[in-house]
Design a protein around this motif. Sequence first.
Motif, short mmCIF file in Angstrom:
data_model
loop_
_atom_site.label_atom_id
_atom_site.label_comp_id
_atom_site.label_asym_id
_atom_site.label_seq_id
_atom_site.Cartn_x
_atom_site.Cartn_y
_atom_site.Cartn_z
N ARG A 194 -9.86 -56.22 26.41
CA ARG A 194 -10.48 -57.50 26.08
C ARG A 194 -11.70 -57.32 25.19
N ASN A 195 -12.58 -56.38 25.51
CA ASN A 195 -13.80 -56.18 24.73
C ASN A 195 -13.46 -55.82 23.28
N GLU A 196 -12.53 -54.88 23.11
CA GLU A 196 -12.13 -54.45 21.76
C GLU A 196 -11.49 -55.61 20.99
N MET A 197 -10.66 -56.39 21.69
CA MET A 197 -9.98 -57.51 21.06
C MET A 197 -10.98 -58.59 20.65
N GLU A 198 -11.96 -58.86 21.49
CA GLU A 198 -12.97 -59.87 21.17
C GLU A 198 -13.84 -59.43 19.99
N TYR A 238 -12.98 -57.42 17.56
CA TYR A 238 -12.14 -57.51 16.38
C TYR A 238 -12.00 -58.97 15.94
N GLY A 239 -11.76 -59.86 16.89
CA GLY A 239 -11.63 -61.28 16.56
C GLY A 239 -12.90 -61.85 15.95
N ARG A 240 -14.05 -61.48 16.49
CA ARG A 240 -15.32 -61.95 15.92
C ARG A 240 -15.50 -61.43 14.49
N CYS A 241 -15.14 -60.18 14.28
CA CYS A 241 -15.28 -59.60 12.95
C CYS A 241 -14.38 -60.32 11.95
N VAL A 242 -13.12 -60.56 12.33
CA VAL A 242 -12.18 -61.26 11.45
C VAL A 242 -12.71 -62.65 11.11
N ALA A 243 -13.21 -63.36 12.13
CA ALA A 243 -13.73 -64.71 11.90
C ALA A 243 -14.96 -64.70 11.00
N CYS A 265 -13.12 -54.89 9.10
CA CYS A 265 -12.80 -54.81 10.54
C CYS A 265 -11.81 -53.69 10.86
N HIS A 266 -11.55 -52.83 9.90
CA HIS A 266 -10.55 -51.78 10.08
C HIS A 266 -10.84 -50.89 11.29
N SER A 267 -12.08 -50.44 11.43
CA SER A 267 -12.40 -49.53 12.54
C SER A 267 -12.27 -50.24 13.88
N LEU A 268 -12.56 -51.53 13.92
CA LEU A 268 -12.40 -52.28 15.17
C LEU A 268 -10.92 -52.46 15.51
N ARG A 269 -10.08 -52.65 14.49
CA ARG A 269 -8.64 -52.76 14.72
C ARG A 269 -8.11 -51.45 15.28
N LEU A 270 -8.57 -50.33 14.73
CA LEU A 270 -8.15 -49.03 15.23
C LEU A 270 -8.59 -48.81 16.67
N ARG A 290 -6.08 -48.08 19.71
CA ARG A 290 -6.21 -46.88 20.55
C ARG A 290 -6.29 -47.27 22.02
N CYS A 291 -7.04 -48.31 22.31
CA CYS A 291 -7.17 -48.77 23.69
C CYS A 291 -5.81 -49.18 24.25
N ALA A 292 -5.07 -49.97 23.51
CA ALA A 292 -3.76 -50.42 23.98
C ALA A 292 -2.79 -49.25 24.12
N ALA A 293 -2.83 -48.32 23.17
CA ALA A 293 -1.92 -47.18 23.20
C ALA A 293 -2.17 -46.27 24.39
N ALA A 294 -3.39 -46.30 24.92
CA ALA A 294 -3.73 -45.45 26.06
C ALA A 294 -3.22 -46.01 27.37
N HIS A 295 -2.75 -47.26 27.37
CA HIS A 295 -2.28 -47.86 28.62
C HIS A 295 -0.96 -47.21 29.06
#
Length: 93
Positions: A13-17, A19-24, A34-39, A43-48
Amino acid sequence: MEAALEITARYCRNEMEQYGRCVAASPASWQTDCHSLRLSMSRCAAAHPIVQRIRERCAEPFGCLKENQESVLNCSEHVSAFLRCAEGVRIPV
């Protein structure tokens, strides 16, 4: 795709928020700004564990995509097989 978004929203959630703020905040240049935030979100999702299990069990259809990069439409059956496989993956409790 829906499962990936759900996992990302739930566990990253934190990473997604961020990234969303950066895009907006950067409508004209969000792809680079926002490339580094997307990465970080990826990475967070891939670790699940569920994502890791899907990669282990459902990777076979991606051979078609690698072989047919110019014409991925040739792989529609393979993509469907991947989605069916991913839907059935569960984490043992």
